[in-house]
Design an enzyme around this catalytic site. Sequence first.
Site: not given
Ligand code: FAD
Ligand code: NAI
Length: 475
Positions: A58, A190, A330, A454
Site C-alpha cells: 500500500k 497471475g 490479514a 453530502h
Molecule cells: P503471516 O502474516 O504470514 O505471519 C506469519 C508469521 O509467522 C511470520 O512473521 C513468520 O516469520 C512467522 N513464522 C512462521 N513459522 C514460524 C516458526 N516456526 N517460528 C516462529 N515464527 C514463525 N491481506 C489483506 O487483508 N489486505 C491486504 O492489503 C493484503 N495485501 C497483501 C499484499 C501482498 C503482496 C501479500 C503477499 C499479501 C497480502 N495480504 C493482504 C495477505 C496478508 O498478508 C495475509 O493474509 C496475512 O499476513 C496472514 O496473516 P498470518 O498471521 O496468518 O500470517
Molecule cells: P490470487 O489467488 O489472488 O491470484 C492468483 C492468480 O494466478 C489467479 O488468477 C490464478 O488463476 C492465476 N494462476 C495460477 N496459476 C497460474 C499459472 N500457472 N499460470 C497463469 N496463471 C495462474 O493469488 P496472489 O495474487 O498470488 O495473492 C495471494 C493472496 O494474497 C491473495 O489471494 C490474497 O488472499 C492475498 N492478497 C490480498 C491482497 C488484498 O487483500 N488487497 C493483496 C495481495 C494479496
Amino acid sequence: MSKQFDVVVIGGGPGGYIAAIRAAQLGFQVACIDEWKNAAGGPAPGGTCTNVGCIPSKALLQSSEHFDHANHHFAEHGISAKDVKMDVAKMIARKDNVVKQNNDGILYLLKKNKVTFFHGRGSFAGQAEGGYTINVAGKTEEAITAKQVIIATGSNARALPGTPFDEVNVLSNDGALRVGTVPKKLALIGSGVIGLEMGSVWRRLGSEVTILEGLPTFLGAVDEQIAKEAKKAFDKQGLKIELGVKVGEIVNGKKGVTVNYTNAKGEAVVLDADKLIISIGRVPNTIGLNTEAVGLQLDERGAIVVDADCKTNLPGVWAVGDVVRGPMLAHKAEEEGVAVAERIAGQHGHVNFNTIPWVIYTSPEIAWVGRTEQQLKADGVAYKAGSFPFLANGRARALGDTTGMVKMLADATTDEILGVHIVGPMASELIAEAVVAMEFRASAEDIARICHAHPSLSESTKEAALAVDKRTLNF
Ligand code: FAD
Ligand code: NAI
C-alpha cells in the site's frame, strides 16, 4: 526448568500477534514467537502483512499514485508540474520506514500487554505435562511450555515448478517490493490480487506491464459486472492483461527473463521482460514447525486441518490465519486470532465468514462483501439488484474520479442485503458501511432511509440501495 506460559503463539503476523494481545487482555501469561528478521537481523514482527504484504504494497501504491496524479491529473486542476521525476530509491526507503514503524508499533503493543516476545523459530519438541514443549531457536536456544498453543505461521508465495524465485529477475511478492529501478518491461504471471496491485505500481512508474493469466475469466471471484468495469479501466490505463494463457518454458537469463506461452488463440508467444513477478497464489507455511513430533494433522495442500472454531486434531492446539482454510486476508487472520483467545478463556469467540470484506487496492479500487450476482444465480436465490454510477455522484466529480459504481444485491422477498460490490474511488473505505449493514442483517431499505453526508462518495451506496427499489434520486 523451561519457562511456563498459559498460551504460546507461534507466529507474530496479524493472526498471531493479535491472538497474543487478546489472550493477554483476558488474563493469560502469553508468549509470542516470531522469526522474521529486519535488515539488521533484529525482530520484525507483523508477518507477511507488515513486512512484505499489505503494508509495503500500500505504501508503494500510494507513492506511485501520487506520481501518476502529478503526471496525468494535476493539469486538469490547473496545476502545472513539468519534468516530474520518481526517485525509486527514496520511494523504497519510505516504504521500508513505514514497515519499520509498524514493526516497532507491534513490539510496543506486545510489551504494553505484557506478552513475552521471543525472536526465533518455534518448533514442537513434544508433549509436556498437560500441554506442549516448544523449542525456540534464535540467538540462543530455549524451551518453553504451555497448555494452549496457537499456530499462526502464515503462508509463502507459490513458485512455478522449475522456476525458483531468485528475487533478482524472478520475483515473489518479496522481491517485487524491492525493485531498485523501474523495469522497462515487466511481466507478471497471475492476474489475481498481487498481480493487479504490483502491476499497477510499476505501470504507473513507467513500466510496460504484461500480466499473463491462466484462467479465461478475469477476476472470477468478483461480481462479473464489477470485474468487467475494472477490466475496462485497466485496459484504458495500458495494463496489458492476457487471459487464458498456458505458460511454458521460462528462461532466466543474464539480461532478463523470457516467458514462452501459448495465448488463448493457441498461438505460441515469446515474451521478453526485464523482471518477472510470479503471483499465482500462496501456500500455507508449516516449515520448521516439526508437526510430526506431536502428530499435527495437515491436509493435502499443507494447511493445518481445523474445525470451524480453529481447533486442530490435538487438544489445546489451535491454528489461525493463512496456515488454515479460508481466505488469505490479514483481517480474517486477526478475527480468528481474537476468537481463539476468547474460546481459550471459555468465551464464545465468533467469526462471520459471510461478512469478510475483500479489497483490491488498484485504481479504481475494487471491494466487495457477501455474494456476487453469479453466486446468487448458482444458489437459486431470488434477488433484486440496484447500482449507482460514480459518474452521477457530486463528490466523485469534484475529486475528478468518476470511474465505476456501487452495486447492491438484496433478497427479492425480504430485501435483506446479500452482497455489495464496488469498483471506484475509495471503495476500500466505502465497503465498511456494507459490512456493518450485512452484519446487522440490514435491508436495502434500511440503507436507503439513512441520512448520508453530502457531498460524499457514500451517497452512492445509499443511491444503490434506492436503486434496488428502482427509485434512485440522482440518476
Ligand atoms: P503471516 O502474516 O504470514 O505471519 C506469519 C508469521 O509467522 C511470520 O512473521 C513468520 O516469520 C512467522 N513464522 C512462521 N513459522 C514460524 C516458526 N516456526 N517460528 C516462529 N515464527 C514463525 N491481506 C489483506 O487483508 N489486505 C491486504 O492489503 C493484503 N495485501 C497483501 C499484499 C501482498 C503482496 C501479500 C503477499 C499479501 C497480502 N495480504 C493482504 C495477505 C496478508 O498478508 C495475509 O493474509 C496475512 O499476513 C496472514 O496473516 P498470518 O498471521 O496468518 O500470517
Ligand atoms: P490470487 O489467488 O489472488 O491470484 C492468483 C492468480 O494466478 C489467479 O488468477 C490464478 O488463476 C492465476 N494462476 C495460477 N496459476 C497460474 C499459472 N500457472 N499460470 C497463469 N496463471 C495462474 O493469488 P496472489 O495474487 O498470488 O495473492 C495471494 C493472496 O494474497 C491473495 O489471494 C490474497 O488472499 C492475498 N492478497 C490480498 C491482497 C488484498 O487483500 N488487497 C493483496 C495481495 C494479496
